[in-house]
Scaffold this motif. Sequence first.
Motif, PDB file in Angstrom:
ATOM      1  N   SER A 298       0.129  10.266   2.901  1.00 53.65           N
ATOM      2  CA  SER A 298      -0.256  10.210   1.497  1.00 53.65           C
ATOM      3  C   SER A 298       0.917  10.714   0.664  1.00 53.65           C
ATOM      4  O   SER A 298       1.685  11.560   1.111  1.00 53.65           O
TER       5      SER A 298
ATOM      6  N   LYS B  70      -5.552  11.212  -4.151  1.00 53.82           N
ATOM      7  CA  LYS B  70      -4.787   9.990  -3.870  1.00 53.82           C
ATOM      8  C   LYS B  70      -5.189   9.460  -2.494  1.00 53.82           C
ATOM      9  O   LYS B  70      -5.530  10.236  -1.601  1.00 53.82           O
ATOM     10  N   PRO B  71      -5.136   8.153  -2.312  1.00 58.23           N
ATOM     11  CA  PRO B  71      -5.542   7.582  -1.023  1.00 58.23           C
ATOM     12  C   PRO B  71      -4.601   7.968   0.113  1.00 58.23           C
ATOM     13  O   PRO B  71      -3.424   8.246  -0.109  1.00 58.23           O
ATOM     14  N   THR B  72      -5.160   7.996   1.312  1.00 61.48           N
ATOM     15  CA  THR B  72      -4.361   8.210   2.520  1.00 61.48           C
ATOM     16  C   THR B  72      -4.362   6.899   3.305  1.00 61.48           C
ATOM     17  O   THR B  72      -5.257   6.072   3.153  1.00 61.48           O
TER      18      THR B  72
ATOM     19  N   GLN C 199       0.820  -1.215   0.000  1.00 61.60           N
ATOM     20  CA  GLN C 199       0.000   0.000   0.000  1.00 61.60           C
ATOM     21  C   GLN C 199       0.852   1.261   0.000  1.00 61.60           C
ATOM     22  O   GLN C 199       0.415   2.310  -0.460  1.00 61.60           O
TER      23      GLN C 199
END
Length: 73
Positions: A42, A49-51, A20
């Motif tokens: 992030s 964008k995902p955290t 991840q």
Amino acid sequence: MKRNNVKIQYKCIRTPDNKQLKDFKENQIYRGRSFNDLFEVSTEWASHKPTFLLEKKDFEKYFELLTPIEAGV
């Protein structure tokens, strides 16, 4: 319930082996936040964008905190 929401700046000190976190680059500086003894990270803060939330022990494996944590920021 404790919730000290704090903006942080941190540096990647080791390329993460976690899938991840694969987009984090060594020696790159990033922004995020910390609260309740968790670190929200992030690759591009305030984007789509995902955290990811990391416990302190996991955060310290890959990142170095550059700014002091001050409550209420």
